[in-house]
Every structure is written in structure tokens, then in C-alpha cells.
Scaffold this active site. Structure first.
Site, mmCIF file in Angstrom:
data_model
loop_
_atom_site.group_PDB
_atom_site.id
_atom_site.type_symbol
_atom_site.label_atom_id
_atom_site.label_comp_id
_atom_site.label_asym_id
_atom_site.label_seq_id
_atom_site.Cartn_x
_atom_site.Cartn_y
_atom_site.Cartn_z
ATOM 1 N N ASP A 77 117.715 17.693 24.279
ATOM 2 C CA ASP A 77 118.403 17.033 25.381
ATOM 3 C C ASP A 77 119.280 18.078 26.068
ATOM 4 O O ASP A 77 120.298 18.506 25.517
ATOM 5 C CB ASP A 77 119.261 15.880 24.844
ATOM 6 C CG ASP A 77 120.017 15.151 25.945
ATOM 7 O OD1 ASP A 77 119.868 15.527 27.127
ATOM 8 O OD2 ASP A 77 120.765 14.213 25.622
ATOM 9 N N ARG A 102 113.904 21.662 40.917
ATOM 10 C CA ARG A 102 114.395 22.044 42.239
ATOM 11 C C ARG A 102 115.533 23.054 42.091
ATOM 12 O O ARG A 102 116.250 23.070 41.080
ATOM 13 C CB ARG A 102 114.894 20.816 42.996
ATOM 14 C CG ARG A 102 113.798 19.871 43.442
ATOM 15 C CD ARG A 102 114.289 18.982 44.577
ATOM 16 N NE ARG A 102 113.530 17.746 44.680
ATOM 17 C CZ ARG A 102 113.663 16.876 45.661
ATOM 18 N NH1 ARG A 102 114.557 17.086 46.605
ATOM 19 N NH2 ARG A 102 112.938 15.770 45.704
ATOM 20 N N HIS A 143 104.536 18.166 47.626
ATOM 21 C CA HIS A 143 103.444 18.283 46.660
ATOM 22 C C HIS A 143 102.418 19.274 47.190
ATOM 23 O O HIS A 143 102.545 19.797 48.308
ATOM 24 C CB HIS A 143 102.813 16.918 46.382
ATOM 25 C CG HIS A 143 103.636 16.056 45.478
ATOM 26 N ND1 HIS A 143 103.838 16.364 44.150
ATOM 27 C CD2 HIS A 143 104.324 14.907 45.707
ATOM 28 C CE1 HIS A 143 104.603 15.442 43.599
ATOM 29 N NE2 HIS A 143 104.923 14.538 44.523
ATOM 30 N N ASP A 144 101.402 19.507 46.391
ATOM 31 C CA ASP A 144 100.381 20.496 46.693
ATOM 32 C C ASP A 144 99.921 20.433 48.151
ATOM 33 O O ASP A 144 99.857 21.453 48.839
ATOM 34 C CB ASP A 144 99.188 20.272 45.745
ATOM 35 C CG ASP A 144 98.061 21.261 45.955
ATOM 36 O OD1 ASP A 144 97.982 22.239 45.202
ATOM 37 O OD2 ASP A 144 97.240 21.042 46.863
ATOM 38 N N ASP A 173 98.786 24.293 43.631
ATOM 39 C CA ASP A 173 99.510 24.203 42.361
ATOM 40 C C ASP A 173 99.056 25.236 41.341
ATOM 41 O O ASP A 173 99.869 25.934 40.737
ATOM 42 C CB ASP A 173 99.343 22.801 41.764
ATOM 43 C CG ASP A 173 100.281 21.785 42.396
ATOM 44 O OD1 ASP A 173 101.051 22.169 43.295
ATOM 45 O OD2 ASP A 173 100.233 20.609 42.004
#
Length: 378
Positions: A77, A102, A143-144, A173
Site C-alpha cells: 500500500d 500521470r 488512450h492509445d 501502447d
């Protein structure tokens, strides 16, 4: 299909990589490194038990997650100070870390490049994102398909002037992202061993996707690739380099770019004396394509495959993933293997001296086990 045996050695044997679990490109890059013998430990978020608590012992690898093969999984964690200290202990022994969040996420967790460099000056810090660590889109989602679109790569795909609705996340990707990440990590590790100082590797899918079309970019500026998508020599605009549908609805791939292959193609199809194909007028290319399409539509794909099997004309069947597993040439090559009941592509590339590691499902490990292994490895 090959069964696997775990090979302890490999060209990257002794390399230690700490991976923070992510999706798609980062795991693919780490899979490439692990396949070649690197010791890759993946930190995963602990999964909940059937009760109301979190139990690390309940974590089990996903059966079909091929991208995580050849890994050891350590549930931690990252918001726990105890587990954060565990990460620092591992970073002290690692050659590189990989994260795919990010920009700013790892810094907020106290695990950014500067945090980890305090415990290991030579550590390489691999960062996998779509837009990169800086620039106006750095903090944006995507995304891709978005990264391919912005890089210019997506504009190169399509047929007969139309773009595809989408393409699988391979070029962006995996090719522009994960493969470039692995390449960058190895380059930075090489530099760190020479200088004693690690660095950040900013692997952005938009960057890698643009780099992948360097050949096409050069051709375009030379005036050899400027027509609409699907109308150029390398994207289906010539009769000798495109796919054709056969009578059974399956496809055949024709890649006869060079003159000797085109000659063999035309001879095999009985077109060597055709005035249409002797004519080099670009305005008649659609006629040539239509003629080829009519011919290939007259027989099933496998009949054409058999007919061209002994002809050096660059004509091959377009196989599904399942068919690719069963094709004799791929079986002979060992292109696919089975590990833990899951069929998957074999590790690549191959080496004459040190074997690549066979595919093995990920297993759960402990901090103590990894530290003991890494502190004693060369």
C-alpha cells in the site's frame, strides 16, 4: 506447441527492476525485460479479502494477464508509511524503477525520482505516459487512439481513402510506448553503470509513435508518400502491396514490392502477358487492383496459400490469432508457447548464447525474499 521450462539465465540476468503496477505499455516493456532474464518485481495494491479487511495473502495473479509473466508480485500500500519504507529499501538495491501514473502522482506519494535518488544515486527512473512529463497535454487523460492521432501515426492507417474506426493498441501502447520504455531503460542503465549517476527516462507514447514512422516521414518529404491514406505504395495503393479478400471471405497478403517478386506474382496468376500489368500508367492502378481482386476472389484463401507456397512472390495468408498458433511454419519456429495452461507469444528476440526465459505466471513474493535475492545477486 512448446511447453515451457524456466531458464534461470538470460542476457539480462542480474538486472533488477522495480515496477509499480500499471496498465498496458509499462507492463509490456517490463515483460520484455523479464523475458530476457531481468528480475522484475511488481508492486501491486493489496486486494481485499472476502471479509471487510485487506489481506495480502489473498492476492492472486490474474490467470490471463500475459503481460505480467516472469514477475514476482509484492502487494504494498503506497499510502502506508511502512510500505513506503519497503519501497525505499527495494529502490536502494534496484537498477531501475518503472511507473505509469500521470505526472506528479509519485511525487505526492513521496516516491518520485528525487525521493528515490536519495537512497540510490545510480537508480534509473522510467516514466511511462501518453503525453510525456511536460508540455500542454502532460496532465490530460488519453488512450492509445488519442496518442496515435496526435502524433500523426493514426493518419497513416486505412484503406481506399478512409481511416479505420480504431486499431488495437499495438502501435501506440506497445510499440511506441512499452518497447521504447524498455529500450530507454537499458540505455540509461548502461549510462548509470558508466557514470555512477542515474536519470529519468521520459517514455511518452506520442513520442515513440512519431519515431516509428520515420521511414514514411522521409518518403513523404521525398514526394513518394503523399496521397490520401490507402493510396500510397506502402498502404494499399498498389496492386502488388495490399490484401485481397478470397472466395471464403478470408484474406491473402500480397507484398511483391520488388520487380522479381512482382514477376513471380504475375506469372503464377497467369498475368505475365497482360497489357494492363505491363502498362505503368498510375492512372490505371485502380484497374489493376480490381483485376487482382477479381482473381483472388475466385478461390479460397488456403488454395491461394498452397499455390504460392513454393513461389517466391511474397504472398501469404492473413491468419487469425488461433490460426497463427496452428500454422506449421510458426510451430516449427516455436512462435507460441503454453505456460500454466495459457497460450502466449514466445519471448523475443532470441539469442544464440543466453536463452531467453520461458513464460512463467507471476507469483506472490515477500519483501524479505526479494531483498535477500537482490543483495546477493551480482
Amino acid at each position: 506447441m512448446d511447453k515451457t521450462e524456466d531458464h534461470p539465465a538470460g542476457p539480462l540476468s542480474g538486472l533488477r527492476i522495480l515496477e509499480f503496477a500499471a496498465l498496458g505499455p509499462a507492463p509490456f516493456g517490463c515483460m520484455m525485460l523479464a523475458d530476457l532474464g531481468a528480475s522484475v518485481v511488481t508492486i501491486e495494491r493489496p486486494k481485499a479479502t472476502t471479509g471487510d479487511g485487506a489481506g495480502r495473502e489473498a492476492w492472486e495473479p490474474e490467470k490471463f494477464d500475459i503481460l505480467k509473466r516472469n514477475r514476482k508480485i509484492l502487494p504494498l500500500d503506497l499510502k502506508s508509511e511502512v510500505d513506503r519504507q519497503a519501497v525505499l529499501a527495494l529502490a536502494q538495491e534496484a537498477d531501475a524503477v518503472v511507473e505509469g501514473f500521470r505526472p506528479g502522482v509519485m511525487e505526492r506519494l513521496g516516491l518520485g525520482p528525487q525521493d528515490l535518488k536519495t537512497v540510490n544515486r545510480r537508480l534509473v527512473y522510467g516514466r511511462m505516459t501518453g503525453w510525456g512529463q511536460d508540455g500542454p497535454l502532460a496532465s490530460s487523460a488519453g488512450h492509445d487512439l488519442n496518442f496515435l492521432g496526435m502524433s500523426g501515426a493514426l493518419s497513416l492507417f486505412g484503406r481506399d481513402g478512409a481511416l479505420p474506426a480504431a486499431i488495437p493498441p499495438l502501435v501506440g501502447d506497445m510499440g511506441g510506448g512499452g518497447a521504447f520504455l524498455a529500450f530507454g531503460l537499458l540505455a540509461a542503465i548502461f549510462d548509470a553503470r558508466r557514470t555512477g549517476d542515474g536519470q529519468v527516462v521520459d517514455a511518452a507514447i506520442v513520442d515513440g509513435s512519431a519515431a516509428l514512422y520515420a521511414l514514411i516521414k522521409g518518403l513523404a518529404q521525398a514526394g513518394r508518400h503523399g496521397a490520401a491514406v490507402g493510396r500510397n505504395m506502402l498502404d494499399g495503393g498498389r496492386y502488388f502491396y495490399r490484401t485481397y479478400v478470397c472466395s471464403d471471405g478470408k484474406y491473402i497478403a500480397v507484398g511483391a514490392i520488388e520487380p522479381q517478386f512482382r514477376k513471380a506474382l504475375l506469372e503464377t496468376l497467369g498475368l505475365s502477358g497482360s497489357a494492363l500489368f505491363a502498362d505503368t500508367d498510375p492512372a490505371r492502378e485502380d484497374e489493376r487492383i480490381a483485376e487482382m481482386a477479381m482473381i483472388f476472389a475466385s478461390r479460397p484463401r488456403d488454395a491461394w496459400s498452397a499455390r504460392f507456397s513454393s513461389v517466391d512472390a511474397c504472398v501469404t495468408p492473413v491468419l487469425t490469432m488461433q490460426e497463427a498458433e496452428e500454422h506449421p511454419a510458426n510451430i516449427a519456429r516455436g512462435l507460441f508457447l503454453e505456460a500454466d495452461g495459457i497460450v502466449q507469444p514466445a519471448p523475443a528476440p532470441r539469442f544464440g548464447k543466453a536463452p531467453v526465459r520461458a513464460a512463467v505466471a507471476p507469483s506472490v513474493t515477500s519483501l524479505q525474499e526479494i531483498l535477500a535475492e537482490w543483495r546477493t545477486s551480482p
